[in-house]
Design a protein around this motif. Sequence first.
Motif, PDB file in Angstrom:
ATOM      1  N   ASP A  21     -17.927  31.880  24.013  1.00  0.00           N
ATOM      2  CA  ASP A  21     -17.046  31.871  22.843  1.00  0.00           C
ATOM      3  C   ASP A  21     -16.316  33.183  22.634  1.00  0.00           C
ATOM      4  O   ASP A  21     -15.742  33.420  21.573  1.00  0.00           O
ATOM      5  N   ASP A  22     -16.373  34.031  23.619  1.00  0.00           N
ATOM      6  CA  ASP A  22     -15.634  35.286  23.494  1.00  0.00           C
ATOM      7  C   ASP A  22     -14.139  35.015  23.642  1.00  0.00           C
ATOM      8  O   ASP A  22     -13.724  34.181  24.453  1.00  0.00           O
ATOM      9  N   PRO A  23     -13.299  35.684  22.848  1.00  0.00           N
ATOM     10  CA  PRO A  23     -11.851  35.444  22.935  1.00  0.00           C
ATOM     11  C   PRO A  23     -11.317  35.569  24.355  1.00  0.00           C
ATOM     12  O   PRO A  23     -10.463  34.774  24.775  1.00  0.00           O
ATOM     13  N   ALA A  24     -11.822  36.557  25.111  1.00  0.00           N
ATOM     14  CA  ALA A  24     -11.323  36.740  26.476  1.00  0.00           C
ATOM     15  C   ALA A  24     -11.690  35.534  27.347  1.00  0.00           C
ATOM     16  O   ALA A  24     -10.907  35.094  28.203  1.00  0.00           O
ATOM     17  N   THR A  25     -12.873  34.984  27.132  1.00  0.00           N
ATOM     18  CA  THR A  25     -13.290  33.817  27.891  1.00  0.00           C
ATOM     19  C   THR A  25     -12.405  32.620  27.551  1.00  0.00           C
ATOM     20  O   THR A  25     -11.976  31.864  28.426  1.00  0.00           O
ATOM     21  N   LEU A  26     -12.141  32.473  26.251  1.00  0.00           N
ATOM     22  CA  LEU A  26     -11.258  31.387  25.817  1.00  0.00           C
ATOM     23  C   LEU A  26      -9.891  31.514  26.488  1.00  0.00           C
ATOM     24  O   LEU A  26      -9.301  30.534  26.934  1.00  0.00           O
ATOM     25  N   GLU A  27      -9.426  32.746  26.571  1.00  0.00           N
ATOM     26  CA  GLU A  27      -8.113  32.969  27.167  1.00  0.00           C
ATOM     27  C   GLU A  27      -8.127  32.565  28.645  1.00  0.00           C
ATOM     28  O   GLU A  27      -7.198  31.904  29.132  1.00  0.00           O
ATOM     29  N   ALA A  28      -9.203  32.959  29.321  1.00  0.00           N
ATOM     30  CA  ALA A  28      -9.300  32.607  30.745  1.00  0.00           C
ATOM     31  C   ALA A  28      -9.335  31.087  30.918  1.00  0.00           C
ATOM     32  O   ALA A  28      -8.691  30.523  31.810  1.00  0.00           O
ATOM     33  N   GLU A  29     -10.073  30.450  30.027  1.00  0.00           N
ATOM     34  CA  GLU A  29     -10.154  28.992  30.089  1.00  0.00           C
ATOM     35  C   GLU A  29      -8.776  28.363  29.872  1.00  0.00           C
ATOM     36  O   GLU A  29      -8.415  27.379  30.508  1.00  0.00           O
ATOM     37  N   THR A  30      -8.028  28.966  28.960  1.00  0.00           N
ATOM     38  CA  THR A  30      -6.677  28.489  28.713  1.00  0.00           C
ATOM     39  C   THR A  30      -5.852  28.537  29.996  1.00  0.00           C
ATOM     40  O   THR A  30      -5.102  27.614  30.318  1.00  0.00           O
ATOM     41  N   GLN A  31      -6.018  29.632  30.732  1.00  0.00           N
ATOM     42  CA  GLN A  31      -5.272  29.784  31.976  1.00  0.00           C
ATOM     43  C   GLN A  31      -5.661  28.705  32.984  1.00  0.00           C
ATOM     44  O   GLN A  31      -4.816  28.173  33.706  1.00  0.00           O
ATOM     45  N   VAL A  32      -6.939  28.418  33.035  1.00  0.00           N
ATOM     46  CA  VAL A  32      -7.393  27.371  33.964  1.00  0.00           C
ATOM     47  C   VAL A  32      -6.746  26.039  33.594  1.00  0.00           C
ATOM     48  O   VAL A  32      -6.193  25.330  34.449  1.00  0.00           O
ATOM     49  N   ALA A  33      -6.787  25.734  32.291  1.00  0.00           N
ATOM     50  CA  ALA A  33      -6.207  24.464  31.837  1.00  0.00           C
ATOM     51  C   ALA A  33      -4.716  24.411  32.165  1.00  0.00           C
ATOM     52  O   ALA A  33      -4.203  23.399  32.658  1.00  0.00           O
TER      53      ALA A  33
END
Lengths: 741, 179
Positions: free
Chosen positions: A495-507
Amino acid sequence: MTPERYEQIRAIFHEVAELNPSDQDEALQRLCAGEESLRFEVEELLREDFETLQTPGFLQSTFESPPERIGDFQIVGVLGSGGMGVVYRAEQQHPRRLVALKVVSMGFGSEVSARRLAREAELLARLHHPGIAQIFDAGSVEAEGVTRPFFAMELVDGEPITEFAQRHELSVTQRLRLIIELCSAVQHAHEQGVLHRDLKPSNVFVTKDGRIKVLDFGVGRLVEPGTSEFTLQTQTGQLVGTIAYMSPEQATGDPRAVDERSDVYALGVIAYELLTGELPIDVRGKMLHEAARLVREVEPTSLRTLSHTMSADIDTIVRTALAKEKDRRYASAAELGADIERHLNSKPILARPPSTWDQLVKFSRRNRALVSSVAIVFVVLVAALAVTGVLLDRAVAARAAADAERAEAQEILSILTEAMAAANPVENTEDDYTVRALLDDIAASLGTERELRPSAEATVRRVLGDAYIGLGRYEEALVAFERTQELLHVVNGPDDPATLEAETQVAAALLDLGRYDEGHAMLVGLVERSERVVGAEAPQTLDRMHFLGNAAYRIGDFAQARDCFEQVLEARRRNDAYESEENLATIASLALTLQSLGDMEASRHLTEESVALHERQFGAEHPYTLTARSNYGLVLTRMNQPEDAERVLREVLAIRRQNLEPNHPEIGVSLSLLAGALALEERYDEAIEAASEGFAILDGALGREHRYTQTTASRLVTYCEKVGRSEEAAAWRAMAPNSNQ
Amino acid sequence: MNERRSESPGESHSDTAAVYEELRALAGAIFQNQHANHTLQPTALVHEAYLKLANKHDFVDREHFLATAARAMRQVLINHANAARTHKRGGDYARVTLTGAAQSAAGLDGADAIDLADALAELERLNERQSRIVECRFLAGMTVEETARALDVSARTVQLDWRMARAWLKQRLHTGANE
């Protein structure tokens, strides 16, 4: 106008109105010698008169008493009247039975010879099927100086399928069963070589005991003059009432293009209406030419948008039947029925979700709009600063490692700066191989020669991913982003913002690769977590919501897409970010979504706004602006303004050719779009040339399976067929197996 | 209407007056959409009036009656159009339409009573006989032969004039007035 002038027109009208068209022309020549305006006025009246004769109705007094008898039939009542004519309840003398007697409205010039009528009636009489109202007899009757064909057919006691379903509140399954039965009746006629051509609910009855009866089978063929474009003209009046059920090829007015699959299309419309209560293309209140254009161009709204409980299979099945191109439809009514049957038996259906160009270009790519190599400069700079920032922060926190990390940061910076220089299309004329090789080298070296800390590696991977995106190398980008996410997940938690951002990139990369279902599923969860972690109106959340809209669009849920984009726009407006870069993409996306929902005017308006904002913010030749202009070209194409569309698309193409490496997929997309506009102008040879070049580029850059490549190939099939280059068409079809079901 | 019934039957003027009153009493339904389920249409109305009046008046013949009724019908139409126009000026413009059934039966979608009344008035100015023919054929539902007898012209003339008038009206109603 003066009474004298009117009298002058009247005298000519009286003289020529009863002549056949060629004599009429000659007489007009003589009577209106040199007076063009007079001739024009008479011709206008003759045109209206002609139309009214074809399709009575205007100022028709419905109280006119029916004839007592027609041929062997005694008229006992009126069943109804419509564009095609009047239907009487009649009693036949030999054999004695009640029939429905339909007297078809036609005018001079389209009279059917008695012999032809008899021959056709014999053919139609051979249609024996419990689902088809039997034709008993045909003949002609003279009324008001016009010979009109009539048909005697089985008198059906029932009501139109839509009314029946509504009155009995049939379940979806029961409705589907009716469609299957209808398909089987239509199939029977097709096997006898008879098309219906005018299937619509008022011709599809359900009897009291719940059985399908198709009326008027083959009547369309019978009253149609043997040739040509006459068809559209003679049927102008009834066209308006029927056009909602008419296939795009019929709406084009080319009778030679009509075959079994045109009836399959009409079955699709009936199914759509039966299941949703709406017409797939809403032509109500439209002018004829406008209605015809909508039928040819607008994609129907997903059934699931209208009815959330509708299964994806049914949506796919119905929309396959409704495909604009015949080749994409079911090849026969039987196949349509069989696929519905499969669905009802919980077996996998054969139809595949439509993947048309329409769904493509709207987001000519990922809408965060990292569009070209130029974008890399920006991204890399930002990312590099982030790297430096992260590493320096850490250096402060852990002095021991500071020197090593600072050295690392400097190394990364220099590598990336190098890449940046190589990727900058403005300053660099080398081909993309250099840049790609460089990125590949960096990627390969990570985890081998270069041992970075996980967080640093994550950052670099992300920069690489962005760079790959800029080069259109989505597969490599996905790998890079997935690795980033993996690393951050371990380092910072899910749930870290940076992790969310990375996930966004994957999507986002998944969307770029056309893996929309995976991307959509991922984004649904991501948006929800983002709202929780960084807040509902945080810019990151809004970006993700935008991506979700994007994904929803691509899986065909236009309503969800619209809702997402509108929500994002409103939030950004509240937060004074309406003119931000991100929001420009959202505006463009919403414009394209509205287009798919059929709201062309709103879409065009938004697209114009989008282009203006882009130009103001970035200049006319910026990649983002080019995407906006490209979309504008698409809107114009879809609004049937091919000349304007061509101009806009050519401008974009020229700039892209100048700034991008020659095989960049954006150039392929531009060429394919341009081909669409050229085809609309019927410049098929040029369209084929553009699309062929586009295909080669997209095939090389994105692969044969990519939808852009496939869609371009299927365009080529269509265009080659249009100009009779059938061998080439076959070759393209073989290249595009995915575009044909 | 009741008083009028006693007035010298058989005389043309009072024929018209009586028919007019009868029609006006019936016509309300036509021009009000709230009565749309009454599928009254001008023609049916005229015939209904005929049935009511036929045994109370000595009309010359059916054609004569129908032609008279058609004129009266036209007057009803004009009155309603004028009323609607007044409304319009007052800013509270409710479009007066024929009832749904009458409208679609007549192929008048999109046109309303005002347009039709105006177009008929213009036609009357240009060619009176054609406007009579429209009244007979459209408003009274008379056949070509009946119209020919009522107006005392040949059936062929009626047929051609009817076609031209119809084309002219259609053109005008669909493209709007040209002034």
